[in-house]
Design a protein around this motif. Sequence first.
Motif, PDB file in Angstrom:
ATOM      1  N   UNK A  40     -24.591  55.176 -11.930  1.00 28.54           N
ATOM      2  CA  UNK A  40     -26.029  55.230 -12.181  1.00 28.54           C
ATOM      3  C   UNK A  40     -26.329  55.709 -13.594  1.00 28.54           C
ATOM      4  N   UNK A  41     -25.599  56.715 -14.040  1.00 28.64           N
ATOM      5  CA  UNK A  41     -25.804  57.248 -15.377  1.00 28.64           C
ATOM      6  C   UNK A  41     -25.479  56.206 -16.438  1.00 28.64           C
ATOM      7  N   UNK A  42     -24.374  55.513 -16.259  1.00 29.64           N
ATOM      8  CA  UNK A  42     -23.985  54.500 -17.252  1.00 29.64           C
ATOM      9  C   UNK A  42     -25.008  53.375 -17.330  1.00 29.64           C
ATOM     10  N   UNK A  43     -25.486  52.911 -16.172  1.00 32.42           N
ATOM     11  CA  UNK A  43     -26.490  51.844 -16.156  1.00 32.42           C
ATOM     12  C   UNK A  43     -27.780  52.331 -16.818  1.00 32.42           C
ATOM     13  N   UNK A  44     -28.214  53.543 -16.471  1.00 30.72           N
ATOM     14  CA  UNK A  44     -29.446  54.072 -17.050  1.00 30.72           C
ATOM     15  C   UNK A  44     -29.332  54.208 -18.564  1.00 30.72           C
ATOM     16  N   UNK A  45     -28.208  54.723 -19.040  1.00 32.32           N
ATOM     17  CA  UNK A  45     -28.026  54.875 -20.483  1.00 32.32           C
ATOM     18  C   UNK A  45     -27.968  53.531 -21.190  1.00 32.32           C
ATOM     19  N   UNK A  49     -31.087  53.390 -23.537  1.00 37.79           N
ATOM     20  CA  UNK A  49     -30.803  54.077 -24.796  1.00 37.79           C
ATOM     21  C   UNK A  49     -29.914  53.314 -25.759  1.00 37.79           C
ATOM     22  N   UNK A  50     -29.338  52.225 -25.346  1.00 37.21           N
ATOM     23  CA  UNK A  50     -28.440  51.496 -26.235  1.00 37.21           C
ATOM     24  C   UNK A  50     -28.822  50.023 -26.282  1.00 37.21           C
ATOM     25  N   UNK A  51     -28.260  49.352 -27.241  1.00 36.18           N
ATOM     26  CA  UNK A  51     -28.411  47.900 -27.307  1.00 36.18           C
ATOM     27  C   UNK A  51     -27.262  47.287 -26.508  1.00 36.18           C
TER      28      UNK A  51
END
Length: 89
Positions: A40-45, A49-51
């Motif tokens: 979940x954290x990786x998907x949200x980030x 927050x990233x391209x």
Amino acid sequence: MRDATAYLLAVFAVGPLLAALREAGASVWPAVLGHGLLNSLRVALEQNLTVPLEERPASGWLLLELVACVLWLGAAVAVRRLAVSRVGR
């Protein structure tokens, strides 16, 4: 190719952390919850927050992934040491 490389680096780096959580918790549930949280954290980030990976400059994506891998492996070592000191094995 970069997607597959980044994914494999993440899998190999997070695996020891999940194994340490499994061992430290004496149950599979800490690893299950950790897996869900990390996904979940990786998907949200990545979404907020990233391209996209394919739009990142070629010079920076590998360094970012390697730093993340070092941090995940460091977290695994910390969890493992905490578990050992708590149980006294």
